[in-house]
Every structure is written in structure tokens, then in C-alpha cells.
Design a protein around this motif. Structure first.
Motif, PDB file in Angstrom:
ATOM      1  N   GLY A  32       0.811  -1.205   0.000  1.00  0.00           N
ATOM      2  CA  GLY A  32       0.000   0.000   0.000  1.00  0.00           C
ATOM      3  C   GLY A  32       0.844   1.254   0.000  1.00  0.00           C
ATOM      4  N   CYS A  33       0.166   2.375   0.168  1.00  0.00           N
ATOM      5  CA  CYS A  33       0.813   3.681   0.180  1.00  0.00           C
ATOM      6  C   CYS A  33       0.758   4.252   1.587  1.00  0.00           C
ATOM      7  CB  CYS A  33       0.120   4.624  -0.796  1.00  0.00           C
ATOM      8  SG  CYS A  33       0.320   4.089  -2.514  1.00  0.00           S
ATOM      9  N   TRP A  34       1.887   4.773   2.019  1.00  0.00           N
ATOM     10  CA  TRP A  34       2.046   5.240   3.389  1.00  0.00           C
ATOM     11  C   TRP A  34       2.629   6.648   3.395  1.00  0.00           C
ATOM     12  CZ3 TRP A  34       0.002   1.929   6.843  1.00  0.00           C
ATOM     13  CH2 TRP A  34      -0.158   0.600   6.439  1.00  0.00           C
ATOM     14  N   GLN A  35       1.920   7.592   4.008  1.00  0.00           N
ATOM     15  CA  GLN A  35       2.379   8.979   4.133  1.00  0.00           C
ATOM     16  C   GLN A  35       3.257   9.096   5.364  1.00  0.00           C
ATOM     17  OE1 GLN A  35       1.570  11.945   2.231  1.00  0.00           O
ATOM     18  NE2 GLN A  35       3.215  12.739   3.502  1.00  0.00           N
ATOM     19  N   GLY A  36       4.474   9.617   5.189  1.00  0.00           N
ATOM     20  CA  GLY A  36       5.394   9.779   6.305  1.00  0.00           C
ATOM     21  C   GLY A  36       5.067  10.995   7.142  1.00  0.00           C
ATOM     22  N   HIS A  37       5.265  10.881   8.459  1.00  0.00           N
ATOM     23  CA  HIS A  37       5.032  11.993   9.384  1.00  0.00           C
ATOM     24  C   HIS A  37       6.332  12.706   9.732  1.00  0.00           C
ATOM     25  CE1 HIS A  37       0.887  10.828   9.996  1.00  0.00           C
ATOM     26  NE2 HIS A  37       1.305   9.587  10.113  1.00  0.00           N
ATOM     27  N   PHE A  38       7.410  12.433   9.031  1.00  0.00           N
ATOM     28  CA  PHE A  38       8.721  12.962   9.374  1.00  0.00           C
ATOM     29  C   PHE A  38       9.268  13.906   8.323  1.00  0.00           C
ATOM     30  CE2 PHE A  38       8.776   8.798   7.503  1.00  0.00           C
ATOM     31  CZ  PHE A  38       9.610   8.946   6.415  1.00  0.00           C
ATOM     32  N   GLU A  40       7.934  16.657   4.762  1.00  0.00           N
ATOM     33  CA  GLU A  40       6.883  17.523   4.240  1.00  0.00           C
ATOM     34  C   GLU A  40       5.916  16.709   3.391  1.00  0.00           C
ATOM     35  OE1 GLU A  40       8.997  20.614   2.146  1.00  0.00           O
ATOM     36  OE2 GLU A  40      10.145  21.135   3.942  1.00  0.00           O
ATOM     37  N   PRO A  41       4.775  17.314   2.987  1.00  0.00           N
ATOM     38  CA  PRO A  41       3.857  16.596   2.085  1.00  0.00           C
ATOM     39  C   PRO A  41       4.606  16.056   0.868  1.00  0.00           C
ATOM     40  CG  PRO A  41       2.839  18.602   2.862  1.00  0.00           C
ATOM     41  CD  PRO A  41       4.278  18.618   3.354  1.00  0.00           C
ATOM     42  N   GLY A  42       4.284  14.833   0.507  1.00  0.00           N
ATOM     43  CA  GLY A  42       4.976  14.154  -0.574  1.00  0.00           C
ATOM     44  C   GLY A  42       5.975  13.132  -0.056  1.00  0.00           C
ATOM     45  N   THR A  43       6.209  13.123   1.267  1.00  0.00           N
ATOM     46  CA  THR A  43       7.067  12.123   1.894  1.00  0.00           C
ATOM     47  C   THR A  43       6.251  10.844   2.013  1.00  0.00           C
ATOM     48  OG1 THR A  43       8.365  13.763   3.078  1.00  0.00           O
ATOM     49  CG2 THR A  43       8.356  11.523   3.980  1.00  0.00           C
ATOM     50  N   VAL A  44       6.619   9.841   1.225  1.00  0.00           N
ATOM     51  CA  VAL A  44       5.815   8.616   1.136  1.00  0.00           C
ATOM     52  C   VAL A  44       6.700   7.382   1.032  1.00  0.00           C
ATOM     53  CG1 VAL A  44       3.828   9.715   0.017  1.00  0.00           C
ATOM     54  CG2 VAL A  44       5.666   8.796  -1.380  1.00  0.00           C
ATOM     55  N   GLU A  45       6.080   6.247   1.358  1.00  0.00           N
ATOM     56  CA  GLU A  45       6.664   4.940   1.071  1.00  0.00           C
ATOM     57  C   GLU A  45       5.543   4.116   0.470  1.00  0.00           C
ATOM     58  OE1 GLU A  45       9.626   3.366   3.637  1.00  0.00           O
ATOM     59  OE2 GLU A  45       8.791   1.350   3.531  1.00  0.00           O
ATOM     60  N   GLN A  46       5.821   3.460  -0.629  1.00  0.00           N
ATOM     61  CA  GLN A  46       4.809   2.653  -1.315  1.00  0.00           C
ATOM     62  C   GLN A  46       5.356   1.263  -1.561  1.00  0.00           C
ATOM     63  OE1 GLN A  46       3.254   4.345  -4.925  1.00  0.00           O
ATOM     64  NE2 GLN A  46       2.061   2.530  -5.404  1.00  0.00           N
ATOM     65  N   TRP A  47       4.512   0.251  -1.264  1.00  0.00           N
ATOM     66  CA  TRP A  47       4.870  -1.150  -1.496  1.00  0.00           C
ATOM     67  C   TRP A  47       3.823  -1.794  -2.382  1.00  0.00           C
ATOM     68  CZ3 TRP A  47       9.203  -3.704  -0.250  1.00  0.00           C
ATOM     69  CH2 TRP A  47      10.073  -3.088   0.653  1.00  0.00           C
ATOM     70  N   LEU A  48       4.271  -2.431  -3.463  1.00  0.00           N
ATOM     71  CA  LEU A  48       3.380  -3.210  -4.310  1.00  0.00           C
ATOM     72  C   LEU A  48       3.080  -4.529  -3.622  1.00  0.00           C
ATOM     73  CD1 LEU A  48       5.037  -2.651  -7.798  1.00  0.00           C
ATOM     74  CD2 LEU A  48       3.083  -1.435  -6.804  1.00  0.00           C
ATOM     75  N   ALA A  49       1.911  -5.084  -3.912  1.00  0.00           N
ATOM     76  CA  ALA A  49       1.524  -6.378  -3.346  1.00  0.00           C
ATOM     77  C   ALA A  49       2.489  -7.458  -3.848  1.00  0.00           C
ATOM     78  CB  ALA A  49       0.093  -6.710  -3.757  1.00  0.00           C
ATOM     79  N   PRO A  50       2.631  -8.536  -3.087  1.00  0.00           N
ATOM     80  CA  PRO A  50       3.502  -9.629  -3.526  1.00  0.00           C
ATOM     81  C   PRO A  50       3.055 -10.192  -4.877  1.00  0.00           C
ATOM     82  CG  PRO A  50       2.751  -9.997  -1.270  1.00  0.00           C
ATOM     83  CD  PRO A  50       1.984  -8.843  -1.808  1.00  0.00           C
ATOM     84  N   VAL A 152      -2.523   5.946   3.167  1.00  0.00           N
ATOM     85  CA  VAL A 152      -3.204   6.906   2.306  1.00  0.00           C
ATOM     86  C   VAL A 152      -3.564   6.213   1.000  1.00  0.00           C
ATOM     87  CG1 VAL A 152      -2.124   8.976   3.284  1.00  0.00           C
ATOM     88  CG2 VAL A 152      -1.012   7.793   1.395  1.00  0.00           C
ATOM     89  N   SER A 153      -4.438   6.834   0.251  1.00  0.00           N
ATOM     90  CA  SER A 153      -4.812   6.321  -1.061  1.00  0.00           C
ATOM     91  C   SER A 153      -3.632   6.449  -2.013  1.00  0.00           C
ATOM     92  CB  SER A 153      -5.998   7.122  -1.603  1.00  0.00           C
ATOM     93  OG  SER A 153      -6.131   6.940  -2.991  1.00  0.00           O
ATOM     94  N   CYS A 154      -3.359   5.408  -2.749  1.00  0.00           N
ATOM     95  CA  CYS A 154      -2.271   5.476  -3.734  1.00  0.00           C
ATOM     96  C   CYS A 154      -2.627   6.450  -4.852  1.00  0.00           C
ATOM     97  CB  CYS A 154      -1.971   4.091  -4.293  1.00  0.00           C
ATOM     98  SG  CYS A 154      -1.208   2.989  -3.073  1.00  0.00           S
ATOM     99  N   ASP A 155      -3.918   6.621  -5.151  1.00  0.00           N
ATOM    100  CA  ASP A 155      -4.334   7.588  -6.163  1.00  0.00           C
ATOM    101  C   ASP A 155      -3.985   9.004  -5.731  1.00  0.00           C
ATOM    102  OD1 ASP A 155      -5.343   5.584  -7.761  1.00  0.00           O
ATOM    103  OD2 ASP A 155      -7.389   5.807  -7.023  1.00  0.00           O
ATOM    104  N   ALA A 156      -4.158   9.307  -4.441  1.00  0.00           N
ATOM    105  CA  ALA A 156      -3.824  10.643  -3.931  1.00  0.00           C
ATOM    106  C   ALA A 156      -2.328  10.895  -4.068  1.00  0.00           C
ATOM    107  CB  ALA A 156      -4.256  10.789  -2.479  1.00  0.00           C
ATOM    108  N   GLN A 157      -1.511   9.861  -3.827  1.00  0.00           N
ATOM    109  CA  GLN A 157      -0.068  10.019  -3.942  1.00  0.00           C
ATOM    110  C   GLN A 157       0.372  10.197  -5.389  1.00  0.00           C
ATOM    111  OE1 GLN A 157       2.004  10.681  -1.489  1.00  0.00           O
ATOM    112  NE2 GLN A 157       0.103  10.664  -0.338  1.00  0.00           N
ATOM    113  N   ALA A 158      -0.351   9.572  -6.318  1.00  0.00           N
ATOM    114  CA  ALA A 158      -0.003   9.718  -7.733  1.00  0.00           C
ATOM    115  C   ALA A 158      -0.161  11.158  -8.181  1.00  0.00           C
ATOM    116  CB  ALA A 158      -0.866   8.786  -8.589  1.00  0.00           C
ATOM    117  N   ALA A 159      -1.153  11.840  -7.598  1.00  0.00           N
ATOM    118  CA  ALA A 159      -1.373  13.238  -7.960  1.00  0.00           C
ATOM    119  C   ALA A 159      -0.277  14.132  -7.389  1.00  0.00           C
ATOM    120  CB  ALA A 159      -2.736  13.713  -7.443  1.00  0.00           C
ATOM    121  N   GLY A 160       0.238  13.782  -6.204  1.00  0.00           N
ATOM    122  CA  GLY A 160       1.293  14.563  -5.572  1.00  0.00           C
ATOM    123  C   GLY A 160       0.776  15.877  -5.041  1.00  0.00           C
TER     124      GLY A 160
END
Length: 164
Positions: A32-38, A40-50, A152-160
Motif C-alpha cells: 500500500g501507500c504510506w504517508q510519512g510523518h517525518f 513535508e507533504p509528498g514524503t511517502v513509502e509505497q509497497w506493491l503487493a507480492p 493513504v490512497s495510492c491515487d492521492a499520492q499519484a497526484a502529488g
């Protein structure tokens, strides 16, 4: 409330699976998509499913409006049957961290020969929360750094943050 972290660790240890022979699908809880709290906005980690015996991940840390750090990662099974976390921070060569312990929603990887960190831990204490930590000896001192994320939604992260 003070004992909740201790109870969580004890429960994780009781439900942890042996490191050898675990398929990468046991790590699906990380996808999934993960928004970092450390950062600014746009700080993310994303993992694809196995799929195909691997999980692919990437992260980006934003500071002062610019990409300060990035990392490509994958999780795969080594030939001897142990899962491995293989990060490539900022384009450096890959480093292999072997699975030490796998629970229902946490995994601990280790490479005692690496300079820093020697251990990488991922835990999902709730469906919408992820905590990653790195730890080990650095200049003769034990050091631990923790990174908190929210799903977070991966779609939201794609928009940046600047591309909506």
C-alpha cells in the motif's frame, strides 16, 4: 497503558514465524501507500503487493520542497529459503538484510556486517498505521531511528501535493 508496548512485543514474539521457508506473501500486510510523518507533504513509502516472488517498494522524503532522499527496495526469498529486505538508498548498491523474525504484522531484518543500520524493523500496529525503524551501532553508540506513517490512497499520492 504503559504496558501496552510490552504486551504488543510479547504477542508478536509468540506469533512470530521461523525465518526460513516463509514466502513473500506473508509480507502482504506491508502493501500500500504510506504517508510519512517525518517530512513535508509528498514524503511517502509505497509497497506493491507480492507477485512473482517479490514485493517492490520505493520511498521519497521531501524537505524544503525538494526530494532530500529516495530509496528503491525489494523483498524476496534468498536461494536458501530466507526472506530478505534489499534496500538501495539514494541509488547506492543494494544491501541484503536477512529476515530474523516474521509476525502477523511485523518483520525484523538483520545484517550484522552492515555499517548502519544493522537491523530494519517494520510493524503495522493498526490497519492505518505503519512504523519503520532502523537501529544498530554507529561510532560505538547504539542508535535507533523511527519513521511513522499513515495509510493513504495510492491515487492521492499519484497526484502529488503540487500536481492536483
Amino acid at each position: 497503558m504503559r504496558f501496552l508496548p510490552i504486551a504488543f512485543c510479547a504477542l508478536a514474539a509468540l506469533t512470530a514465524l521461523p525465518a526460513v521457508g516463509q514466502p513473500v506473501e506473508k509480507m502482504a500486510w506491508l502493501a500500500g501507500c504510506w504517508q510519512g510523518h517525518f517530512g513535508e507533504p509528498g514524503t511517502v513509502e509505497q509497497w506493491l503487493a507480492p507477485a512473482g516472488g517479490t514485493m517492490l517498494g520505493m520511498s521519497r522524503t521531501i524537505k524544503q520542497g525538494k526530494t532530500a532522499e529516495y530509496e528503491f527496495m525489494h523483498i524476496r526469498q534468498l536461494p536458501e529459503g530466507v526472506l530478505a529486505f534489499v534496500p538501495q538508498p539514494n541509488g547506492r548498491p543494494p544491501t541484503v538484510f536477512r529476515l530474523l523474525r516474521l509476525g502477523e504484522s511485523d518483520a525484523l531484518f538483520e545484517n550484522p556486517e552492515h555499517d548502519f543500520p544493522q537491523r530494519i524493523h517494520y510493524a503495522r500496529p493498526a490497519e492505518s498505521r505503519l512504523v519503520a525503524s532502523i537501529e544498530g551501532m554507529r561510532n560505538g553508540t547504539m542508535r535507533r531511528v523511527e519513521f511513522a506513517f499513515s495509510r493513504v490512497s495510492c491515487d492521492a499520492q499519484a497526484a502529488g501535493p503540487g500536481n492536483k
